[in-house]
Write a protein that holds these residues in place. Sequence first.
Motif, PDB file in Angstrom:
ATOM      1  N   GLN A  41      -5.772 -34.828  17.017  1.00  0.00           N
ATOM      2  CA  GLN A  41      -6.103 -34.025  15.835  1.00  0.00           C
ATOM      3  C   GLN A  41      -5.002 -33.013  15.532  1.00  0.00           C
ATOM      4  N   LYS A  42      -4.491 -32.351  16.557  1.00  0.00           N
ATOM      5  CA  LYS A  42      -3.444 -31.349  16.358  1.00  0.00           C
ATOM      6  C   LYS A  42      -2.146 -31.975  15.862  1.00  0.00           C
ATOM      7  N   SER A  43      -1.872 -33.200  16.294  1.00  0.00           N
ATOM      8  CA  SER A  43      -0.634 -33.868  15.892  1.00  0.00           C
ATOM      9  C   SER A  43      -0.781 -34.659  14.592  1.00  0.00           C
ATOM     10  N   GLN A  44      -1.955 -34.529  13.971  1.00  0.00           N
ATOM     11  CA  GLN A  44      -2.205 -35.163  12.664  1.00  0.00           C
ATOM     12  C   GLN A  44      -2.142 -36.696  12.704  1.00  0.00           C
ATOM     13  N   ARG A  45      -2.488 -37.275  13.843  1.00  0.00           N
ATOM     14  CA  ARG A  45      -2.553 -38.738  13.934  1.00  0.00           C
ATOM     15  C   ARG A  45      -3.963 -39.171  13.522  1.00  0.00           C
ATOM     16  N   LYS A  46      -4.223 -39.024  12.246  1.00  0.00           N
ATOM     17  CA  LYS A  46      -5.594 -39.138  11.747  1.00  0.00           C
ATOM     18  C   LYS A  46      -6.152 -40.547  11.824  1.00  0.00           C
ATOM     19  N   ASN A  47      -5.334 -41.544  11.522  1.00  0.00           N
ATOM     20  CA  ASN A  47      -5.845 -42.915  11.518  1.00  0.00           C
ATOM     21  C   ASN A  47      -6.281 -43.359  12.913  1.00  0.00           C
ATOM     22  N   LEU A 106      -7.081 -41.368  15.346  1.00  0.00           N
ATOM     23  CA  LEU A 106      -8.223 -40.533  15.722  1.00  0.00           C
ATOM     24  C   LEU A 106      -9.517 -41.091  15.124  1.00  0.00           C
ATOM     25  N   ARG A 107      -9.480 -41.466  13.852  1.00  0.00           N
ATOM     26  CA  ARG A 107     -10.680 -42.028  13.207  1.00  0.00           C
ATOM     27  C   ARG A 107     -11.098 -43.326  13.886  1.00  0.00           C
TER      28      ARG A 107
END
Length: 356
Positions: free
Chosen positions: A307-313, A315-316
């Motif tokens: 989440q902090k590194s913005q690896r959203k895909n 993470l989802r």
Amino acid sequence: MSYSFQKLKPFIFLLCCWAVLFALNIIFSRDIFQYHCWFDDALALAGPDRFFGLKGYFHDPAYYILQAVGTMLFPFEIFFWLLIFAALLVKLLALLRVTPNPSLLDVLPYLMVLSFLHEGTQIRVALALSIALWALIKFAQGKRHLAIFILGVACTFHISVACFFHVFLMLFLYERFGKIVLIIIAVVATIIAYTSIVRDLVMQFGELTNARYMAYSVGSIYRKQNSSGLFQYFSLFVGGLTILVWKLYQPESKAWAQLKKIALASGFLAIIILQIFRFNVVIASRLADLLLLPIVLVFGSALVQLQKSQRKNLLRLLIFALISYGAARGFLTYAPSNAPRVCHPELLPNYHPEND
């Protein structure tokens, strides 16, 4: 958001989880009936006998002592309600030692992978794991003698958590001798897994000592094991989760670096257990489930890092996978059962364990 409310958020969320898990226990749990039987058996005894007079006391003495106190203070429903709360609270307090401001992502892996099975039905294991989590954290902080003592206390609630002694020993040997230890363990485990040595020893020891696990080795429980057909994929799940922890998580402190090592060692041991004990699905899966505790702890921190590194895909995707697993675990745990509910079937005429 005020500082005080931020500190209270984990406890407010704990209360919500507590309410949900208690409701699931009361409405759907198949194991709660047995706990109620033990509670009623204790109620039927005089005060001192409630502490030491029940069959099975020496298996899980701390639980039976706690139950004896409970019979003197509360009705069963309140007693069980408090046990679930205690199991969740002790785990949260342990988590706060290494993560002062936990988020939902920190605890999501535990909730989806283990909570339905433990706080949701196997409360003795839940209590034992709550104490064992403190042992794991103390071990990671370098307080190893204290960790061993705490783990010994955890074993008095359920002896199965003693498997973490093997994790500690494996880490000690790895620190002394390096990767050769893991190679030797893997080779020996592979040889053992494809012989009948362990199966024969387990059955012989169980028959001689009337061990509790024999209840999972005869009768309908044994015949119906793996009725869902999912056990064969459990090793893949454990292995996949362990690899994700290995690849994704980057420790930010010495304690978390040690927790990662504990998680990887636990995953390695869980896979070995699943192979060696695959002749009995219940024993294999329950031991492997215990060893998932440090894995889901570290995996929660890995999700926070994503989440902090913005690896959203990614993470989802991982959140979706966890929720899917949780839904499947919840369905299997709380699926209706037509098994007759009798506290002491061994007292019925013509009783035989093969017919259970």
